[in-house]
Write an enzyme that holds these catalytic residues in place. Sequence first.
Site, PDB file in Angstrom:
ATOM      1  N   CYS A  16      21.422  17.056  93.552  1.00  0.00           N
ATOM      2  CA  CYS A  16      20.873  18.173  94.346  1.00  0.00           C
ATOM      3  C   CYS A  16      20.171  17.701  95.615  1.00  0.00           C
ATOM      4  CB  CYS A  16      19.893  18.989  93.511  1.00  0.00           C
ATOM      5  SG  CYS A  16      20.632  19.603  92.015  1.00  0.00           S
TER       6      CYS A  16
ATOM      7  N   HIS B 299      15.974  23.905  97.837  1.00  0.00           N
ATOM      8  CA  HIS B 299      17.135  23.810  96.959  1.00  0.00           C
ATOM      9  C   HIS B 299      17.115  24.953  95.937  1.00  0.00           C
ATOM     10  CE1 HIS B 299      20.305  22.511  94.480  1.00  0.00           C
ATOM     11  NE2 HIS B 299      19.520  22.361  93.434  1.00  0.00           N
TER      12      HIS B 299
ATOM     13  N   ASN C 225      23.488  27.593  91.426  1.00  0.00           N
ATOM     14  CA  ASN C 225      23.079  26.269  91.908  1.00  0.00           C
ATOM     15  C   ASN C 225      24.332  25.508  92.333  1.00  0.00           C
ATOM     16  OD1 ASN C 225      22.140  23.679  92.282  1.00  0.00           O
ATOM     17  ND2 ASN C 225      21.034  23.561  90.346  1.00  0.00           N
TER      18      ASN C 225
HETATM   19  O1  UT7 Z   1      19.111  21.442  90.442  1.00  0.00           O
HETATM   20  C1  UT7 Z   1      18.155  20.950  89.524  1.00  0.00           C
HETATM   21  C2  UT7 Z   1      18.650  21.176  88.178  1.00  0.00           C
HETATM   22  N1  UT7 Z   1      18.290  22.277  87.414  1.00  0.00           N
HETATM   23  C3  UT7 Z   1      17.113  22.916  87.348  1.00  0.00           C
HETATM   24  O2  UT7 Z   1      16.211  22.722  88.122  1.00  0.00           O
HETATM   25  C4  UT7 Z   1      16.933  23.877  86.227  1.00  0.00           C
HETATM   26  C5  UT7 Z   1      15.546  23.801  85.671  1.00  0.00           C
HETATM   27  N2  UT7 Z   1      15.382  24.554  84.445  1.00  0.00           N
HETATM   28  C6  UT7 Z   1      15.533  25.877  84.337  1.00  0.00           C
HETATM   29  O3  UT7 Z   1      15.846  26.520  85.314  1.00  0.00           O
HETATM   30  C7  UT7 Z   1      15.240  26.551  83.017  1.00  0.00           C
HETATM   31  O4  UT7 Z   1      14.713  25.599  82.129  1.00  0.00           O
HETATM   32  C8  UT7 Z   1      16.486  27.208  82.393  1.00  0.00           C
HETATM   33  C9  UT7 Z   1      16.907  28.432  83.194  1.00  0.00           C
HETATM   34  C10 UT7 Z   1      17.625  26.231  82.328  1.00  0.00           C
HETATM   35  C11 UT7 Z   1      16.172  27.683  80.989  1.00  0.00           C
HETATM   36  O5  UT7 Z   1      15.062  28.556  81.005  1.00  0.00           O
HETATM   37  P1  UT7 Z   1      13.897  28.374  79.942  1.00  0.00           P
HETATM   38  O6  UT7 Z   1      12.964  29.478  80.172  1.00  0.00           O
HETATM   39  O7  UT7 Z   1      13.393  26.976  80.053  1.00  0.00           O
HETATM   40  O8  UT7 Z   1      14.650  28.614  78.571  1.00  0.00           O
HETATM   41  P2  UT7 Z   1      14.844  27.639  77.337  1.00  0.00           P
HETATM   42  O9  UT7 Z   1      15.748  26.476  77.681  1.00  0.00           O
HETATM   43  O10 UT7 Z   1      13.511  27.316  76.731  1.00  0.00           O
HETATM   44  O11 UT7 Z   1      15.608  28.550  76.364  1.00  0.00           O
HETATM   45  C12 UT7 Z   1      14.971  29.699  75.770  1.00  0.00           C
HETATM   46  C13 UT7 Z   1      15.991  30.399  74.916  1.00  0.00           C
HETATM   47  C14 UT7 Z   1      16.732  29.457  73.964  1.00  0.00           C
HETATM   48  O12 UT7 Z   1      16.957  30.150  72.758  1.00  0.00           O
HETATM   49  P3  UT7 Z   1      16.026  29.882  71.477  1.00  0.00           P
HETATM   50  O13 UT7 Z   1      16.183  28.424  71.152  1.00  0.00           O
HETATM   51  O14 UT7 Z   1      14.637  30.234  71.917  1.00  0.00           O
HETATM   52  O15 UT7 Z   1      16.587  30.795  70.456  1.00  0.00           O
HETATM   53  C15 UT7 Z   1      18.047  29.227  74.631  1.00  0.00           C
HETATM   54  O16 UT7 Z   1      19.094  28.927  73.726  1.00  0.00           O
HETATM   55  O17 UT7 Z   1      16.998  30.976  75.750  1.00  0.00           O
HETATM   56  C16 UT7 Z   1      18.279  30.567  75.283  1.00  0.00           C
HETATM   57  N3  UT7 Z   1      19.202  30.491  76.415  1.00  0.00           N
HETATM   58  C17 UT7 Z   1      19.951  31.523  76.803  1.00  0.00           C
HETATM   59  N4  UT7 Z   1      20.067  32.770  76.327  1.00  0.00           N
HETATM   60  C18 UT7 Z   1      20.928  33.593  76.947  1.00  0.00           C
HETATM   61  C19 UT7 Z   1      19.433  29.449  77.228  1.00  0.00           C
HETATM   62  N5  UT7 Z   1      20.352  29.781  78.152  1.00  0.00           N
HETATM   63  C20 UT7 Z   1      20.690  31.062  77.903  1.00  0.00           C
HETATM   64  C21 UT7 Z   1      21.588  31.971  78.503  1.00  0.00           C
HETATM   65  N6  UT7 Z   1      21.681  33.219  77.999  1.00  0.00           N
HETATM   66  N7  UT7 Z   1      22.342  31.626  79.569  1.00  0.00           N
END
Ligand code: UT7
Length: 343
Positions: free
Chosen positions: A121, A270, A300
């Site tokens: 990125c 970004h 992204n």
């Molecule tokens: O370019 C640089 C690279 N990337 C980034 O900077 C991304 C940085 N991180 C993020 O943007 C966030 O961490 C995410 C958007 C990836 C995830 O958000 P979060 O609030 O940290 O969610 P989480 O990973 O803690 O997941 C919470 C729940 C999980 O379910 P359980 O275990 O609580 O039952 C995930 O399985 O949300 C679930 N989940 C989804 N549910 C529906 C994760 N992705 C999805 C999805 N749809 N697409």
Amino acid sequence: MPNAYISGTGFYVPPRVVTNDQLVEEYGMDTSHEWIVKRTGIEERRFAEEGVGTADLATEASRMAIEDAGLETGDIDMIVFATLSPEHAFPGSGVYLQRNLGFADLKPPKFVPALDVRNQCSGFLYGLATAASMVQAGGVKHVLLVGAEIQSAGIDLTTRGRTVSSLFGDGAGAVVVSPTDEDRGVRGWWLGADGRFADALSQKVWDVRRRPFLKVDAEGNGFVPVEDVWAHMNGKVVFKHAVEKMILVMMQACWEQKITVKDIDLFYLHQANMRINQYVAKQLGLPDEKVVYNIQKYGNTTAATIPLMLAESQRDGRLQRGMKIALVAFGSGFTWGSAILDW
Ligand code: UT7
């Protein structure tokens, strides 16, 4: 020493739009439009068709940038290509772009160097620092700097991979970096990396520490275990460090330029997650009208994000000559960077 400025911009995104609802309906992913919008701000992204390469997207963006700069292909002296999704392990996408643009068919042929940048990125900012330094040093005149990605081939588009695959999209942005005696251009750049977090966001399709580098089955056929095929991310760790480092590198840029964020007209952050950017903007006190976003429609696009935003905002009239702008990125590595430009 001349200043280095961006003399032209271009962009290209594949025509196929994939909405959040399509991730559910076409790919069978257990997700929802509401979840993705609320957690990331993404409404849709573009996916390239099978058979299209990263350099193909870059070719379209590059042609636009070269024309916008008022130049021809033969005026370009060097290619810098930033991507995390090259066509192959090697060679990098830079030489494919050089081939597509027809440098060898020029009369006389021009075998410009092609440098591949692997900083995910932050790739565009690493590339900009490289291109601007080379232009200012007089080693080259016009550098074609591209950020292009085909993410859709490397993400697990099933429920198993939803945390990563709902975020990423394909696209390309290009700029030409040129010398000028005018009082404008790249005023400074700041780059950083922290390899302790190299595994927090990675794709390890092969591993040269293995012999051979791909696993081999009983019949001698190479294979990649499914857990190694896709990009993996520790989302919460990435999120936390993204916020911290983007704020830090923006403040470093202002400190060293002896300016405050109030002196900056437009911020190009970004686009990994709308919540990251809103948090960064709030902490730095950036008014919403000064922050450029494209995550809603492209997701992204890693190295392509910033040049895509530059090219589009120039065309829609938001980015005007004489503006002071800030570019800020963070990504896998971890790597990060910022740059201040007078447009
Ligand atoms: O370019 C640089 C690279 N990337 C980034 O900077 C991304 C940085 N991180 C993020 O943007 C966030 O961490 C995410 C958007 C990836 C995830 O958000 P979060 O609030 O940290 O969610 P989480 O990973 O803690 O997941 C919470 C729940 C999980 O379910 P359980 O275990 O609580 O039952 C995930 O399985 O949300 C679930 N989940 C989804 N549910 C529906 C994760 N992705 C999805 C999805 N749809 N697409």
